[in-house]
Motif scaffolding. Structure first.
Motif, PDB file in Angstrom:
ATOM      1  N   UNK A  15       0.811  -1.225   0.000  1.00  0.00           N
ATOM      2  CA  UNK A  15       0.000   0.000   0.000  1.00  0.00           C
ATOM      3  C   UNK A  15       0.841   1.271   0.000  1.00  0.00           C
ATOM      4  N   UNK A  16       2.140   1.153   0.195  1.00  0.00           N
ATOM      5  CA  UNK A  16       3.004   2.336   0.319  1.00  0.00           C
ATOM      6  C   UNK A  16       3.190   3.016  -1.033  1.00  0.00           C
ATOM      7  N   UNK A  17       2.730   4.239  -1.148  1.00  0.00           N
ATOM      8  CA  UNK A  17       2.802   4.968  -2.412  1.00  0.00           C
ATOM      9  C   UNK A  17       4.243   5.210  -2.852  1.00  0.00           C
ATOM     10  N   UNK A  18       5.149   5.284  -1.892  1.00  0.00           N
ATOM     11  CA  UNK A  18       6.553   5.513  -2.224  1.00  0.00           C
ATOM     12  C   UNK A  18       7.176   4.380  -3.016  1.00  0.00           C
ATOM     13  N   UNK A  19       6.536   3.199  -3.014  1.00  0.00           N
ATOM     14  CA  UNK A  19       7.061   2.043  -3.744  1.00  0.00           C
ATOM     15  C   UNK A  19       6.548   1.969  -5.170  1.00  0.00           C
ATOM     16  N   UNK A  20       5.670   2.897  -5.565  1.00  0.00           N
ATOM     17  CA  UNK A  20       5.018   2.802  -6.866  1.00  0.00           C
ATOM     18  C   UNK A  20       5.825   3.499  -7.952  1.00  0.00           C
ATOM     19  N   UNK A  21       5.729   2.957  -9.158  1.00  0.00           N
ATOM     20  CA  UNK A  21       6.316   3.628 -10.317  1.00  0.00           C
ATOM     21  C   UNK A  21       5.457   4.854 -10.653  1.00  0.00           C
ATOM     22  N   UNK A  22       5.960   5.713 -11.516  1.00  0.00           N
ATOM     23  CA  UNK A  22       5.195   6.891 -11.917  1.00  0.00           C
ATOM     24  C   UNK A  22       3.891   6.490 -12.592  1.00  0.00           C
ATOM     25  N   UNK A  23       3.938   5.427 -13.387  1.00  0.00           N
ATOM     26  CA  UNK A  23       2.723   4.965 -14.068  1.00  0.00           C
ATOM     27  C   UNK A  23       1.700   4.455 -13.064  1.00  0.00           C
ATOM     28  N   UNK A  24       2.161   3.684 -12.069  1.00  0.00           N
ATOM     29  CA  UNK A  24       1.251   3.168 -11.045  1.00  0.00           C
ATOM     30  C   UNK A  24       0.666   4.317 -10.227  1.00  0.00           C
ATOM     31  N   UNK A  25       1.509   5.275  -9.913  1.00  0.00           N
ATOM     32  CA  UNK A  25       1.035   6.403  -9.118  1.00  0.00           C
ATOM     33  C   UNK A  25      -0.006   7.213  -9.889  1.00  0.00           C
ATOM     34  N   UNK A  26       0.235   7.430 -11.169  1.00  0.00           N
ATOM     35  CA  UNK A  26      -0.717   8.175 -11.991  1.00  0.00           C
ATOM     36  C   UNK A  26      -2.059   7.444 -12.061  1.00  0.00           C
ATOM     37  N   UNK A  27      -2.009   6.119 -12.183  1.00  0.00           N
ATOM     38  CA  UNK A  27      -3.243   5.332 -12.232  1.00  0.00           C
ATOM     39  C   UNK A  27      -3.993   5.431 -10.906  1.00  0.00           C
ATOM     40  N   UNK A  28      -3.250   5.401  -9.803  1.00  0.00           N
ATOM     41  CA  UNK A  28      -3.892   5.527  -8.497  1.00  0.00           C
ATOM     42  C   UNK A  28      -4.499   6.913  -8.306  1.00  0.00           C
ATOM     43  N   UNK A  29      -3.764   7.938  -8.685  1.00  0.00           N
ATOM     44  CA  UNK A  29      -4.247   9.309  -8.511  1.00  0.00           C
ATOM     45  C   UNK A  29      -5.546   9.524  -9.289  1.00  0.00           C
ATOM     46  N   UNK A  30      -5.622   8.968 -10.497  1.00  0.00           N
ATOM     47  CA  UNK A  30      -6.841   9.080 -11.295  1.00  0.00           C
ATOM     48  C   UNK A  30      -7.986   8.315 -10.637  1.00  0.00           C
ATOM     49  N   UNK A  31      -7.688   7.134 -10.109  1.00  0.00           N
ATOM     50  CA  UNK A  31      -8.697   6.335  -9.428  1.00  0.00           C
ATOM     51  C   UNK A  31      -9.202   7.048  -8.180  1.00  0.00           C
ATOM     52  N   UNK A  32      -8.310   7.707  -7.465  1.00  0.00           N
ATOM     53  CA  UNK A  32      -8.692   8.447  -6.260  1.00  0.00           C
ATOM     54  C   UNK A  32      -9.613   9.611  -6.607  1.00  0.00           C
ATOM     55  N   UNK A  33      -9.317  10.294  -7.693  1.00  0.00           N
ATOM     56  CA  UNK A  33     -10.152  11.423  -8.111  1.00  0.00           C
ATOM     57  C   UNK A  33     -11.556  10.944  -8.498  1.00  0.00           C
ATOM     58  N   UNK A  34     -11.622   9.838  -9.229  1.00  0.00           N
ATOM     59  CA  UNK A  34     -12.922   9.286  -9.625  1.00  0.00           C
ATOM     60  C   UNK A  34     -13.722   8.892  -8.386  1.00  0.00           C
ATOM     61  N   UNK A  35     -13.059   8.246  -7.439  1.00  0.00           N
ATOM     62  CA  UNK A  35     -13.734   7.828  -6.206  1.00  0.00           C
ATOM     63  C   UNK A  35     -14.312   9.025  -5.463  1.00  0.00           C
ATOM     64  N   UNK A  36     -13.521  10.079  -5.299  1.00  0.00           N
ATOM     65  CA  UNK A  36     -13.989  11.231  -4.541  1.00  0.00           C
ATOM     66  C   UNK A  36     -15.117  11.962  -5.275  1.00  0.00           C
ATOM     67  N   UNK A  37     -14.983  12.093  -6.596  1.00  0.00           N
ATOM     68  CA  UNK A  37     -16.044  12.745  -7.370  1.00  0.00           C
ATOM     69  C   UNK A  37     -17.342  11.951  -7.304  1.00  0.00           C
ATOM     70  N   UNK A  38     -17.215  10.639  -7.475  1.00  0.00           N
ATOM     71  CA  UNK A  38     -18.399   9.778  -7.470  1.00  0.00           C
ATOM     72  C   UNK A  38     -19.081   9.790  -6.114  1.00  0.00           C
ATOM     73  N   UNK A  39     -18.299   9.615  -5.057  1.00  0.00           N
ATOM     74  CA  UNK A  39     -18.873   9.559  -3.716  1.00  0.00           C
ATOM     75  C   UNK A  39     -19.497  10.887  -3.316  1.00  0.00           C
ATOM     76  N   UNK A  40     -18.802  11.975  -3.575  1.00  0.00           N
ATOM     77  CA  UNK A  40     -19.339  13.283  -3.205  1.00  0.00           C
ATOM     78  C   UNK A  40     -20.620  13.607  -3.951  1.00  0.00           C
ATOM     79  N   UNK A  41     -20.660  13.295  -5.229  1.00  0.00           N
ATOM     80  CA  UNK A  41     -21.834  13.610  -6.036  1.00  0.00           C
ATOM     81  C   UNK A  41     -23.049  12.809  -5.600  1.00  0.00           C
ATOM     82  N   UNK A  42     -22.869  11.503  -5.438  1.00  0.00           N
ATOM     83  CA  UNK A  42     -24.009  10.652  -5.109  1.00  0.00           C
ATOM     84  C   UNK A  42     -24.432  10.830  -3.662  1.00  0.00           C
ATOM     85  N   UNK A  43     -23.469  10.903  -2.739  1.00  0.00           N
ATOM     86  CA  UNK A  43     -23.833  11.072  -1.334  1.00  0.00           C
ATOM     87  C   UNK A  43     -24.534  12.400  -1.106  1.00  0.00           C
TER      88      UNK A  43
END
Length: 284
Positions: free
Chosen positions: A210-238
């Motif tokens: 789970x440590x972000x410091x161990x991720x490659x730039x590509x993995x980190x970018x994929x996670x950051x995009x996933x995090x943004x989608x999660x927050x947008x989705x949750x905030x909008x629907x909730x």
């Protein structure tokens, strides 16, 4: 610039599948399922990941896309779903999903209808409306029972729901291995180090993965995009639910899906995160 969090959020699509849905980490999923289910028929010792995309019986039938779908060495099927935001008819959806592994067990020819057990597990980042005034019960395990005798009528179909917002134990209050699992799921994103009480080998591996410091730039970018989608989705629907605007949920989902489509996200990802059908998405 990278975000300041040290660990990924398991409530993102990327985070959940990184920790629980990859072959190198299946021992993490096995440990979690064994603690969650405490099965009388024995502990799970191995799992095989199955395709998360399930086709209907014909071309016009709706598909199902599971977060994680796997099978134990004894043939038991497990659907593990992470639900990020409130959704009308979530229980209905989980029942519908369970029909896929049931139907897949049908055999041609002379078959005696014997089935292997099916478990559908929902890790919820929300509270059921009908349970919101009951803060004590957050772990629901549901089977078919005889209402007159209150005994289990059929034990091969089990639905487990965890209402994570209700779990509020602090690190000092953790007593069981299951407590520790729930604490990790609830708090991982906000932790700055592995808590003293979580020193078991399986948690050492989980925190390493789970440590972000161990991720490659590509993995980190994929996670950051996933995090943004999660927050947008949750905030909008909730927000729609909290404002008493549940009837506008579909429109909210359409807007989110349209935004994802414009960014080039795969249709399968849009379907999984919004619950909209492919025909609804194609019309956007």
């Amino acid at each position: 610039m990278r975000i300041k969090d040290k660990y990924i959020s398991p409530f993102t699509d990327f985070g959940f599948k990184k920790l629980f849905g990859s072959e190198p980490n299946k021992d993490i999923l096995i440990d979690f399922l064994n603690e969650l289910l405490q099965k009388d028929t024995g502990r799970i010792t191995d799992l095989t990941y199955l395709s998360p995309e399930q086709l209907g019986r014909d071309a016009d039938s709706r598909k199902a896309i599971f977060d994680i779908y796997c099978e134990s060495e004894s043939g038991e099927k497990f659907i593990v779903e992470l639900q990020k935001a409130k959704q009308n008819y979530f229980k209905d959806r989980s029942i519908y999903y369970s029909t896929f592994p049931i139907q897949q067990q049908a055999e041609k020819g002379d078959w005696n209808f014997k089935l292997n057990a099916v478990y559908t597990i929902g890790i919820l980042d929300f509270v059921f409306d009908e349970d919101k005034h009951d803060s004590a019960v957050f772990h629901h395990e549901v089977q078919l029972i005889d209402k007159k005798t209150n005994k289990v009528f059929y034990d091969k179909l089990t639905y487990v729901y965890l209402e994570m917002p209700k779990f509020n134990k602090t690190e000092n209050e953790l007593e069981t291995h299951f407590d520790k699992w729930l604490y990790v799921l609830k708090n991982l994103e906000d932790l700055s180090s592995r808590p003293v009480k979580l020193q078991e080998r399986i948690f050492a591996k989980l925190f390493e993965q789970a440590a972000l410091g161990n991720y490659t730039e590509a993995e980190y970018a994929a996670y950051e995009e996933s995090l943004k989608i999660y927050r947008d989705l949750k905030n909008s629907i909730d927000t729609a639910f909290d404002d008493g605007k549940a009837e506008g949920e579909i429109e909210t989902l359409r807007l989110i899906a349209k935004k994802m489509k414009q960014k080039g996200d795969p249709v399968s990802t849009i379907i999984e995160l919004t619950g909209l059908s492919q025909s609804q998405i194609d019309k956007l």
